[in-house]
Design an enzyme around this catalytic site. Structure first.
Site, PDB file in Angstrom:
ATOM      1  CB  VAL A  44      -1.078  -0.060   1.275  1.00  0.00           C
ATOM      2  CG1 VAL A  44      -1.785  -1.154   1.315  1.00  0.00           C
ATOM      3  CG2 VAL A  44      -0.143   0.049   2.605  1.00  0.00           C
ATOM      4  CB  SER A  45       1.141   4.057   1.149  1.00  0.00           C
ATOM      5  OG  SER A  45       1.680   5.350   1.085  1.00  0.00           O
ATOM      6  CG  ASN A  46       5.819   5.995  -0.445  1.00  0.00           C
ATOM      7  OD1 ASN A  46       4.710   6.373  -1.136  1.00  0.00           O
ATOM      8  ND2 ASN A  46       6.769   6.594   0.281  1.00  0.00           N
ATOM      9  CG  HIS A  75      -2.687   7.598   3.010  1.00  0.00           C
ATOM     10  ND1 HIS A  75      -2.632   7.381   1.434  1.00  0.00           N
ATOM     11  CD2 HIS A  75      -1.624   7.211   3.258  1.00  0.00           C
ATOM     12  CE1 HIS A  75      -1.561   6.895   1.331  1.00  0.00           C
ATOM     13  NE2 HIS A  75      -0.753   6.817   2.291  1.00  0.00           N
TER      14      HIS A  75
END
Length: 717
Positions: A311-313, A632
């Site tokens: 997830v995310s980066n 997020h």
């Protein structure tokens, strides 16, 4: 207890490329009489192996189990010098809790958690998983990259149907950063998990004491560590002495100060983690030739199912890896809330309902510096002030009002009253691509340090600036309650590997404004030189905005001289990190929360999906799932104000992996692109029911279907 071996069967054969283990390839050709040997990749350093029994210690929970992850972290025996095992346990505890809501009411132990099996049933146990863990650096021989790679092979690894799941870290977290997401899912499914900290993990150099940390988090002198330092600043001798004299007690951090622009290599690092896993699996399970040498005939792209996840980066890294995968290592992609930067969105349009989105596909540093400039003022508007109060007043009202006044004086917002100025700042965020669904999050994201921290780290990283550059007058240091710089406390510094996120402010390490009136001070408490006010350092925010855009936000004019040269460096670094949208026809799923205020969907998930559909056209196999009330930071769901507004997006990241698994293993169709409509809890103490999180639909209702035609992405309201 772990069994430790300093070096795990290093093979120094000369056939690395011939064996198919090149920088972007994987296993080898398993046809014909000349089978390739299983050769250790040349970029892989010494490999450390530990075995965990699944009782006293384990791969997923560091021996804490479901109950221990939800409880207080056991203390270090010696806080000033924790052991590698203690730091590992702390890293797993902190990273797990950072990415999921650990409350039972929110879903932990019921909708997700170590105790649940792959079908979501409560096993009644603690969810500990036995197996082996392998840790090593990937490097070019200089010791400057030292990307931490880790492979976990569970005792229940499915030898007959081998699989590998990637777990590249989210944010700037260390190598355990994806343990709660891709790690848990992969281990439960009997897969090896290939982790990477992508060159932005927990490397912290105390410049005053000249100490660094090793790959396992323990600290030592830079001289003793040598090339084994996780990170060391390119500053030594007389230059280091001079820096320490001018800026005492400062620290350098890997993501910001490695001068490697690590994001450009996140795809490569993810692929290397898979190659590391292939090599290990061949060492364990492959056959041998007539001379007893291990072959590369077990773990090959044709035989191992590989899903790039995280997830995310880490999600952005998975997409980058898929784009760069010339060796056919990756079979599918399933990512959540990816930080991904499209190379170009020219000609593309995004509509939500009947509204055309005003700004899409901006680079991260563009929209992040915009947020860093305007969020503390916008939060003062009547529209957002309630959320700030609900979240414990994350943005100080007096300093936020001072930021509004400073912006007004400098011509960056209009209005004669605080409300008018704050409303104008908010309007600039909406014009910049944020959605109204993210309104309640601006206060927490700025006040708790996410936006200032990411902004500063990425300007430094993209520009490949040295810690000695003190970009825009910023540095990193530990500070006291009044904001004054202090020497690094022994226990806080020693524990950073276990409790840090990789980007200050974290673990007591703070952002410092070197240019504050009266001397260096913690940035949030500092006084701006141009205004003589405590306004969250408006001077620094304007400076960072300049470097991100190449223009002076006050005049609109292009930068010149030194400022232009610095901005050009940042722009070059951004260009290196952007992606083209070609996933090589691989099946893929992106899940994102509509309310994401850190990585707005208009700039990342939506924009990348549109670019992919335009780039691959009929060959695209990418599905996009947008979840209402998703944001997020699931870890924030434990804070005041969040439970009644948002749901755990983590559940949908797991469902995306489930869908990809069913597609690759059983040929099940992937869910079509869709909006999933969720329902938050009515009161913070309520138990979130499963019915509030509807499943993914293979064929969504027309009112929920996301469409793409004639270069226009349409997302239902």
């Amino acid at each position: 207890m772990p069994v430790h071996h300093p070096i795990w069967r290093p093979l120094a054969l000369s056939l690395a490329v011939a064996a198919g283990l090149s920088a972007c390839g994987g296993g080898g050709d398993d046809d014909g009489p000349d089978q390739p040997l299983n050769t250790k990749p040349g970029w892989l350093g010494q490999v450390d192996r530990k075995a965990y029994d699944g009782s006293s210690d384990d791969l997923l929970t560091a021996g804490l189990g479901k109950t221990g992850l939800a409880a207080a972290l056991p203390a270090y025996a010696n806080p000033a010098s924790p052991t590698a095992a203690e730091l590992r346990r702390a890293a797993i505890w902190n990273n797990y809790r950072a990415l999921v809501d650990i409350s039972t009411a929110g879903g932990y132990g019921r909708l997700y958690g170590p105790n649940l099996d792959v079908a979501g049933n409560d096993t009644g146990g603690e969810g500990k998983i036995a197996g082996e863990e392998f840790l090593a650096y990937a490097d070019d021989g200089s010791g400057r990259q030292n990307v931490a790679l880790m492979v976990q092979i569970p005792a229940g690894f499915d030898r007959l149907r081998p699989c590998v799941i990637t777990g590249t870290s989210s944010g700037s977290r260390g190598v355990y950063g994806a343990i709660a997401t891709a790690g848990e899912w992969g281990l439960k499914h009997g897969c090896a998990v290939a982790y990477a900290d992508k060159g932005s993990g927990l490397g912290v150099h105390d410049l005053a004491a000249d100490t660094v940390n090793l790959i396992d988090g323990r600290r030592t002198s830079r001289a003793a560590a040598g090339k084994n330092a996780h990170f060391q600043a390119e500053l030594s001798g007389a230059a280091l002495t001079a820096f320490n004299a001018g800026y005492p007690d400062r620290l350098a951090v890997k993501h910001a100060h490695s001068q490697q622009n690590p994001e450009k290599d996140w795809g490569r690092d993810t692929l290397r983690a898979v190659q590391f896993a292939f090599w290990l699996l061949n060492e364990k399970y492959a056959g041998t030739d007539a001379d007893g040498r291990r072959l590369a005939d077990y773990a090959t792209p044709a035989k191992v199912t590989v899903i790039a996840a995280s997830v995310s980066n880490g999600g952005g890294a998975a997409l980058a890896a898929a784009e760069q995968d010339g060796g056919g290592l990756i079979d599918g992609v399933a990512v959540g809330e990816p930080q991904v930067q499209p190379r170009s969105v020219a000609g593309l349009t995004i509509r939500q309902g009947l509204a055309t989105m005003p700004s899409i596909g901006r680079p991260l540093i563009d929209y992040m510096t915009l947020a860093n400039l305007y969020q503390p003022c916008a939060v003062q508007s009547a529209r957002l002030a309630g959320a700030n109060s609900a979240f414990g007043g994350a943005v100080d009202a007096a300093r936020g009002a001072a930021r509004c006044n400073a912006l007004a004086v400098k011509g960056l917002v209009g209005g004669a009253t605080l409300e008018a100025q704050a409303s104008d700042a908010y309007a600039k965020l909406i014009a910049g691509g944020w959605l109204p669904e993210a309104d309640a999050l601006h206060a927490s994201h700025y006040g708790l340090g996410a936006v200032p921290g990411v902004t500063l780290a990425y300007v430094n990283a993209y520009g490949r600036f040295s810690v000695a550059d003190n970009v825009c007058g910023y540095s990193y240091a530990f500070t006291d309650a009044g904001g004054s710089v202090i020497a690094a406390p022994a226990a806080a510094l020693a524990g950073l590997f276990g409790n840090g996120s990789g980007v200050p402010p974290t673990g007591g390490l703070n952002i410092v404004n070197n240019l504050s009136v009266g001397g260096a001070r913690a940035d949030a408490l500092s006084v701006s030189a141009s205004t003589a006010q405590a306004d969250y350092n408006v001077d620094g925010a304007i400076c960072l905005r300049k470097l991100a855009t190449g223009r002076d936000p006050q005049t609109g004019l292009a930068l010149v001289g030194v400022e232009k040269a610095m901005a050009d460096r940042v722009a070059a670094g951004v260009a290196e990190a952007q992606l083209g949208g070609d996933l090589r026809g691989k099946p893929a799923i992106i899940v994102a929360g509509r309310a994401d205020a850190l990585i707005p969907v208009n700039h990342a998930a939506r924009a990348y999906y549109a670019l992919n559909r335009k780039t691959e056209a009929g060959a695209s196999k990418l599905s996009y799932v947008e979840v209402t009330h998703g944001q997020h930071f699931d870890g924030f769901l434990a804070l005041s104000g969040f439970p009644t507004r948002y749901i755990p997006l983590h559940v949908y990241a797991g469902r995306a992996l489930d869908a990809m698994w069913a597609h690759l293993r059983n040929g099940a169709p992937l869910p079509a692109s869709q909006v999933v409509r969720t329902t938050p809890r009515t009161a913070a103490g309520d138990t979130l029911p499963a019915a509030s999180l509807p499943p993914l639909a293979n064929v969504p209702a027309a009112a929920n279907a996301i469409g793409f035609a004639a270069d226009v992405l349409t997302v239902p309201d």
